[in-house]
Design a protein around this motif. Structure first.
Motif, PDB file in Angstrom:
ATOM      1  N   GLU A  70      67.685 -92.262  66.553  1.00 36.47           N
ATOM      2  CA  GLU A  70      68.201 -91.721  67.822  1.00 36.47           C
ATOM      3  C   GLU A  70      67.782 -90.271  68.048  1.00 36.47           C
ATOM      4  O   GLU A  70      67.417 -89.892  69.154  1.00 36.47           O
ATOM      5  CB  GLU A  70      69.721 -91.852  67.860  1.00 36.47           C
ATOM      6  N   ALA A  71      67.808 -89.447  67.002  1.00 34.97           N
ATOM      7  CA  ALA A  71      67.431 -88.035  67.146  1.00 34.97           C
ATOM      8  C   ALA A  71      65.957 -87.906  67.542  1.00 34.97           C
ATOM      9  O   ALA A  71      65.600 -87.098  68.405  1.00 34.97           O
ATOM     10  CB  ALA A  71      67.709 -87.277  65.853  1.00 34.97           C
ATOM     11  N   LEU A  72      65.105 -88.691  66.917  1.00 33.20           N
ATOM     12  CA  LEU A  72      63.679 -88.655  67.244  1.00 33.20           C
ATOM     13  C   LEU A  72      63.444 -89.161  68.664  1.00 33.20           C
ATOM     14  O   LEU A  72      62.639 -88.603  69.410  1.00 33.20           O
ATOM     15  CB  LEU A  72      62.883 -89.472  66.230  1.00 33.20           C
ATOM     16  N   PHE A  73      64.163 -90.215  69.055  1.00 33.12           N
ATOM     17  CA  PHE A  73      64.055 -90.734  70.419  1.00 33.12           C
ATOM     18  C   PHE A  73      64.434 -89.647  71.427  1.00 33.12           C
ATOM     19  O   PHE A  73      63.726 -89.435  72.410  1.00 33.12           O
ATOM     20  CB  PHE A  73      64.947 -91.962  70.589  1.00 33.12           C
ATOM     21  N   GLU A  74      65.524 -88.965  71.176  1.00 30.22           N
ATOM     22  CA  GLU A  74      65.968 -87.892  72.070  1.00 30.22           C
ATOM     23  C   GLU A  74      64.903 -86.798  72.158  1.00 30.22           C
ATOM     24  O   GLU A  74      64.612 -86.296  73.247  1.00 30.22           O
ATOM     25  CB  GLU A  74      67.288 -87.293  71.576  1.00 30.22           C
ATOM     26  N   LYS A  75      64.323 -86.453  71.037  1.00 28.81           N
ATOM     27  CA  LYS A  75      63.302 -85.401  70.994  1.00 28.81           C
ATOM     28  C   LYS A  75      62.038 -85.823  71.741  1.00 28.81           C
ATOM     29  O   LYS A  75      61.450 -85.035  72.484  1.00 28.81           O
ATOM     30  CB  LYS A  75      62.968 -85.069  69.536  1.00 28.81           C
ATOM     31  N   ARG A  76      61.596 -87.058  71.518  1.00 34.58           N
ATOM     32  CA  ARG A  76      60.321 -87.513  72.078  1.00 34.58           C
ATOM     33  C   ARG A  76      60.412 -87.993  73.519  1.00 34.58           C
ATOM     34  O   ARG A  76      59.454 -87.860  74.281  1.00 34.58           O
ATOM     35  CB  ARG A  76      59.738 -88.654  71.224  1.00 34.58           C
ATOM     36  N   VAL A  77      61.536 -88.588  73.901  1.00 33.41           N
ATOM     37  CA  VAL A  77      61.631 -89.225  75.208  1.00 33.41           C
ATOM     38  C   VAL A  77      62.447 -88.410  76.208  1.00 33.41           C
ATOM     39  O   VAL A  77      62.052 -88.259  77.359  1.00 33.41           O
ATOM     40  CB  VAL A  77      62.220 -90.648  75.082  1.00 33.41           C
ATOM     41  N   MET A  78      63.563 -87.883  75.776  1.00 35.10           N
ATOM     42  CA  MET A  78      64.475 -87.255  76.710  1.00 35.10           C
ATOM     43  C   MET A  78      64.133 -85.797  77.003  1.00 35.10           C
ATOM     44  O   MET A  78      64.576 -85.247  77.996  1.00 35.10           O
ATOM     45  CB  MET A  78      65.912 -87.352  76.193  1.00 35.10           C
ATOM     46  N   MET A  79      63.322 -85.172  76.171  1.00 39.09           N
ATOM     47  CA  MET A  79      62.931 -83.780  76.373  1.00 39.09           C
ATOM     48  C   MET A  79      61.557 -83.719  77.038  1.00 39.09           C
ATOM     49  O   MET A  79      60.706 -84.560  76.796  1.00 39.09           O
ATOM     50  CB  MET A  79      62.874 -83.029  75.036  1.00 39.09           C
ATOM     51  N   ARG A  80      61.335 -82.688  77.796  1.00 35.94           N
ATOM     52  CA  ARG A  80      60.015 -82.497  78.404  1.00 35.94           C
ATOM     53  C   ARG A  80      59.056 -81.973  77.346  1.00 35.94           C
ATOM     54  O   ARG A  80      59.440 -81.328  76.403  1.00 35.94           O
ATOM     55  CB  ARG A  80      60.097 -81.508  79.549  1.00 35.94           C
ATOM     56  N   ARG A  81      57.786 -82.256  77.552  1.00 30.76           N
ATOM     57  CA  ARG A  81      56.785 -81.762  76.620  1.00 30.76           C
ATOM     58  C   ARG A  81      55.605 -81.206  77.392  1.00 30.76           C
ATOM     59  O   ARG A  81      55.459 -81.436  78.581  1.00 30.76           O
ATOM     60  CB  ARG A  81      56.324 -82.855  75.674  1.00 30.76           C
ATOM     61  N   VAL A  82      54.729 -80.493  76.693  1.00 32.70           N
ATOM     62  CA  VAL A  82      53.532 -79.946  77.306  1.00 32.70           C
ATOM     63  C   VAL A  82      52.591 -81.089  77.638  1.00 32.70           C
ATOM     64  O   VAL A  82      52.370 -81.998  76.834  1.00 32.70           O
ATOM     65  CB  VAL A  82      52.844 -78.948  76.333  1.00 32.70           C
ATOM     66  N   VAL A  83      52.037 -81.052  78.832  1.00 33.30           N
ATOM     67  CA  VAL A  83      51.072 -82.069  79.253  1.00 33.30           C
ATOM     68  C   VAL A  83      49.777 -81.844  78.488  1.00 33.30           C
ATOM     69  O   VAL A  83      49.409 -80.700  78.188  1.00 33.30           O
ATOM     70  CB  VAL A  83      50.827 -81.974  80.769  1.00 33.30           C
TER      71      VAL A  83
END
Length: 124
Positions: A98-111
């Motif tokens: 769940e923590a990794l999912f939140e980090k990878r999916v729910m947060m914005r990242r650099v394009v």
């Protein structure tokens, strides 16, 4: 066609697919029925996770591997899809961390500022 082991780092968030040697049982069947294979890294898996989540499916990096392959192959111009095309994606698991999912999916990242790395291997 001889199977070859992959060399180098196999460190990946796609732990369910993180192996260096193809299955000797599955490869002959796949090779006779598949036009292309694609190798994708974690960045593509994260893109696949986000894309699937946008369409109502929450999964891990491993579960998103098929979506990652579709996105990478489409980006590389290797697929000729149109409105009548049908694509089957196998999503093999739900969210496992769940923590990794939140980090990878729910947060914005650099394009991506450069073309993402992917390797498309032609059928032998």
């Amino acid at each position: 066609d001889a199977l070859e082991a992959a060399y180098g780092s196999t460190n990946s968030e796609m732990q369910g697919l993180n192996c260096g040697t193809p299955s000797t049982a599955a490869y002959p069947l796949l090779a006779s029925r598949v036009d292309d294979f694609v190798v994708v890294g974690d960045a593509w898996a994260h893109d696949g996770m986000r894309w699937l989540h946008k369409h109502g499916l929450s999964t891990s990096a491993t579960g998103a591997a098929s979506a990652a392959g579709l996105l990478a192959a489409t980006h590389a111009g290797r697929l000729d899809l149109d409105a009548t095309s049908v694509v089957l994606l196998l999503v093999t698991e739900a969210v496992t961390d769940e923590a990794l999912f939140e980090k990878r999916v729910m947060m914005r990242r650099v394009v991506h500022t450069h073309p993402p790395r992917s390797t498309l291997a032609p059928r032998r």
